[in-house]
Motif scaffolding. Structure first.
Motif, PDB file in Angstrom:
ATOM      1  N   ALA A  32      11.307  36.428  39.180  1.00  0.00           N
ATOM      2  CA  ALA A  32      10.942  38.405  39.111  1.00  0.00           C
ATOM      3  C   ALA A  32      10.851  39.225  40.153  1.00  0.00           C
ATOM      4  O   ALA A  32      10.328  38.979  41.029  1.00  0.00           O
ATOM      5  N   GLN A  33      11.108  40.850  40.060  1.00  0.00           N
ATOM      6  CA  GLN A  33      11.328  41.565  40.774  1.00  0.00           C
ATOM      7  C   GLN A  33      10.596  42.197  40.998  1.00  0.00           C
ATOM      8  O   GLN A  33       9.513  42.040  42.481  1.00  0.00           O
ATOM      9  N   ASN A  34       9.039  41.896  40.485  1.00  0.00           N
ATOM     10  CA  ASN A  34       7.978  42.313  40.928  1.00  0.00           C
ATOM     11  C   ASN A  34       6.370  41.354  41.160  1.00  0.00           C
ATOM     12  O   ASN A  34       7.424  40.088  39.852  1.00  0.00           O
ATOM     13  N   ALA A  35       5.745  40.661  42.137  1.00  0.00           N
ATOM     14  CA  ALA A  35       5.203  39.935  42.096  1.00  0.00           C
ATOM     15  C   ALA A  35       4.480  39.311  40.752  1.00  0.00           C
ATOM     16  O   ALA A  35       3.903  39.978  40.365  1.00  0.00           O
ATOM     17  N   PRO A  36       4.671  38.101  40.403  1.00  0.00           N
ATOM     18  CA  PRO A  36       3.960  37.810  39.134  1.00  0.00           C
ATOM     19  C   PRO A  36       2.352  37.740  39.789  1.00  0.00           C
ATOM     20  O   PRO A  36       1.890  37.465  40.302  1.00  0.00           O
ATOM     21  N   LEU A 261      20.492  37.545  30.694  1.00  0.00           N
ATOM     22  CA  LEU A 261      19.575  38.292  31.852  1.00  0.00           C
ATOM     23  C   LEU A 261      18.916  37.168  33.318  1.00  0.00           C
ATOM     24  O   LEU A 261      18.841  36.416  32.496  1.00  0.00           O
ATOM     25  N   PRO A 262      18.143  37.945  33.950  1.00  0.00           N
ATOM     26  CA  PRO A 262      17.479  37.416  34.408  1.00  0.00           C
ATOM     27  C   PRO A 262      15.881  37.000  34.031  1.00  0.00           C
ATOM     28  O   PRO A 262      15.820  37.308  33.565  1.00  0.00           O
ATOM     29  N   TYR A 263      15.604  35.369  34.682  1.00  0.00           N
ATOM     30  CA  TYR A 263      14.535  35.068  33.694  1.00  0.00           C
ATOM     31  C   TYR A 263      14.293  33.670  34.140  1.00  0.00           C
ATOM     32  O   TYR A 263      14.429  33.322  34.940  1.00  0.00           O
ATOM     33  N   GLY A 278      13.102  51.572  28.445  1.00  0.00           N
ATOM     34  CA  GLY A 278      14.596  50.222  28.147  1.00  0.00           C
ATOM     35  C   GLY A 278      15.005  50.484  30.119  1.00  0.00           C
ATOM     36  O   GLY A 278      15.773  49.119  29.460  1.00  0.00           O
ATOM     37  N   LYS A 279      13.974  50.322  31.096  1.00  0.00           N
ATOM     38  CA  LYS A 279      15.108  49.917  32.041  1.00  0.00           C
ATOM     39  C   LYS A 279      14.424  48.865  32.695  1.00  0.00           C
ATOM     40  O   LYS A 279      14.946  47.975  33.322  1.00  0.00           O
ATOM     41  N   ALA A 280      13.489  48.210  32.207  1.00  0.00           N
ATOM     42  CA  ALA A 280      12.905  46.625  32.190  1.00  0.00           C
ATOM     43  C   ALA A 280      12.756  45.531  31.144  1.00  0.00           C
ATOM     44  O   ALA A 280      12.092  46.177  29.753  1.00  0.00           O
ATOM     45  N   TYR A 281      11.708  44.407  31.694  1.00  0.00           N
ATOM     46  CA  TYR A 281      11.282  43.693  30.395  1.00  0.00           C
ATOM     47  C   TYR A 281      10.154  42.683  30.728  1.00  0.00           C
ATOM     48  O   TYR A 281      10.182  42.677  31.801  1.00  0.00           O
ATOM     49  N   ARG A 294       7.893  40.420  35.290  1.00  0.00           N
ATOM     50  CA  ARG A 294       8.774  42.415  35.089  1.00  0.00           C
ATOM     51  C   ARG A 294      10.211  41.909  35.787  1.00  0.00           C
ATOM     52  O   ARG A 294      10.000  41.739  36.729  1.00  0.00           O
ATOM     53  N   TYR A 295      11.376  42.500  34.796  1.00  0.00           N
ATOM     54  CA  TYR A 295      12.712  41.892  35.200  1.00  0.00           C
ATOM     55  C   TYR A 295      13.377  43.903  35.396  1.00  0.00           C
ATOM     56  O   TYR A 295      12.577  44.539  34.116  1.00  0.00           O
ATOM     57  N   ASN A 296      14.012  44.165  35.610  1.00  0.00           N
ATOM     58  CA  ASN A 296      14.778  45.255  36.222  1.00  0.00           C
ATOM     59  C   ASN A 296      16.158  44.896  35.257  1.00  0.00           C
ATOM     60  O   ASN A 296      16.227  43.944  35.348  1.00  0.00           O
ATOM     61  N   ILE A 297      16.604  46.091  34.034  1.00  0.00           N
ATOM     62  CA  ILE A 297      17.988  45.523  33.470  1.00  0.00           C
ATOM     63  C   ILE A 297      18.887  45.796  34.163  1.00  0.00           C
ATOM     64  O   ILE A 297      19.035  46.365  35.565  1.00  0.00           O
ATOM     65  N   PRO A 298      20.134  45.030  34.508  1.00  0.00           N
ATOM     66  CA  PRO A 298      20.605  45.057  35.482  1.00  0.00           C
ATOM     67  C   PRO A 298      21.810  46.111  35.180  1.00  0.00           C
ATOM     68  O   PRO A 298      22.154  46.004  33.686  1.00  0.00           O
ATOM     69  N   LYS A 299      22.307  46.160  35.870  1.00  0.00           N
ATOM     70  CA  LYS A 299      23.915  47.600  35.786  1.00  0.00           C
ATOM     71  C   LYS A 299      25.278  46.399  35.307  1.00  0.00           C
ATOM     72  O   LYS A 299      25.165  45.438  36.429  1.00  0.00           O
ATOM     73  N   LEU A 300      25.330  47.156  34.492  1.00  0.00           N
ATOM     74  CA  LEU A 300      26.171  46.213  33.932  1.00  0.00           C
ATOM     75  C   LEU A 300      28.036  46.458  34.328  1.00  0.00           C
ATOM     76  O   LEU A 300      27.721  47.694  33.878  1.00  0.00           O
ATOM     77  N   PRO A 301      29.029  45.973  34.082  1.00  0.00           N
ATOM     78  CA  PRO A 301      30.256  46.949  34.147  1.00  0.00           C
ATOM     79  C   PRO A 301      30.687  47.385  33.200  1.00  0.00           C
ATOM     80  O   PRO A 301      30.316  46.981  31.900  1.00  0.00           O
TER      81      PRO A 301
END
Length: 301
Positions: A32-36, A261-263, A278-281, A294-301
């Motif tokens: 996760a992008q933020n410490a759990p 997505l990251p998990y 809608g930028k994270a989940y 908490r995870y950020n939605i990655p930018k997709l090509p």
């Protein structure tokens, strides 16, 4: 929701072995992008669904065995409020059977936000109908509070189904339920603007096949972003993501190949939800001392 006793006893050894193997050797290579942080409230040891409101306020609930209530916690796991509602009087003592997911979206009053709680679990495939409860999102919260609700009873067009995924489509103004157990799961819809105590037969929109086998591919949660443009579905081992094109239906969007997505693999992760922008989940598992990821939605090509 857990399997029945006989099935559970058969599942336990293989289930533990599978999850231990995955946790140690696979782990999806994601963090996760933020410490759990720990989910502090012990009342949420059976957490099964979450909805993220403004200010990263999390509305969450337990599955089977709890009463007609849900909870508000902050992003650090602090319990803010316990919200009680009037459930089904025919379900003695508890008022609900098996609440499995919660979502947010529009409702009968324009420009007002609503919370939808799905009592949709049916492990034995025997319920004549399932129920979704609707609440106006409260502007103020207190430690223990009673909240008013409407309810709609939903029937499947092809007989009872077990489900753990409830989503709100703000574009088509529909409730969306995705079944759980089949190799190819069903996608069902019902009108969002129901009247209290209506009974509605849902429409089957389509089907969805996800990779995997058995328990590991069960669809256990999902969400649609507030603008209706993004879709998440979660299994026990992964998070799948779709971007929606125009006004296509949810089932049409789900026909395309999803993005993984990251998990961070959880012991029994059954809850996922978009942040309001809608930028994270967020994901949270069942179990004591579960953590908030908490995870950020990655930018997709």
């Amino acid at each position: 929701m857990r399997p029945n006793t006989d099935r559970l006893m058969a599942f336990i050894p293989s289930r533990i072995a599978i999850f231990t193997f995955l946790l140690v050797f696979l782990g999806h290579g994601a963090s996760a992008q933020n410490a759990p942080v720990k989910v502090v409230p012990p009342e949420l040891s059976e957490l099964s669904g979450l909805f993220i409101s403004k200010g990263n306020l999390i509305f969450a609930h337990n599955d089977s065995g709890d009463t007609s209530r849900f909870f508000a916690i902050d992003a650090k796991g602090k319990l803010i409020s316990t919200l009680y509602f009037k459930g089904d009087p025919s379900i003695k003592r508890l008022g609900v059977t098996d609440c499995e997911d919660i979502a947010g979206g529009p409702g009968p009053v324009k420009d007002k936000s609503y919370i939808y709680l799905g009592d949709i679990g049916d492990n034995g495939g025997k319920r004549p109908y399932v129920t979704v409860y609707r609440f106006a999102e409260p502007s103020k919260l207190s430690g223990n509070m009673q909240i008013q609700n409407d309810a709609v009873h939903l029937k499947y067009p092809n007989g009872p189904q077990d489900a753990e995924t409830l989503m709100i489509d703000p574009i088509s103004k529909e409730l969306i339920i995705v079944s759980k157990r089949q190799d190819t799961v069903g996608i069902y819809s019902a009108p969002l603007f129901f009247k209290n105590k209506d009974t509605i037969t849902m429409k089957k929109q389509g089907s969805l096949y996800l990779p995997g086998r058995g328990l590991l591919k069960y669809v256990v949660s999902g969400d649609i972003s507030r603008d209706g443009r993004q879709i998440l579905l979660k299994t026990y081992t992964g998070v799948y993501y779709w971007q929606r094109n125009g006004k296509e239906s949810i089932s049409e969007a789900l026909r395309r190949k999803p993005t993984n997505l990251p998990y961070t693999l959880e012991s029994q992760g059954e809850a996922i939800g978009f942040t309001p922008d809608g930028k994270a989940y967020y994901c949270i598992s069942e179990g004591k001392n579960a953590v908030i990821y908490r995870y950020n939605i990655p930018k997709l090509p």
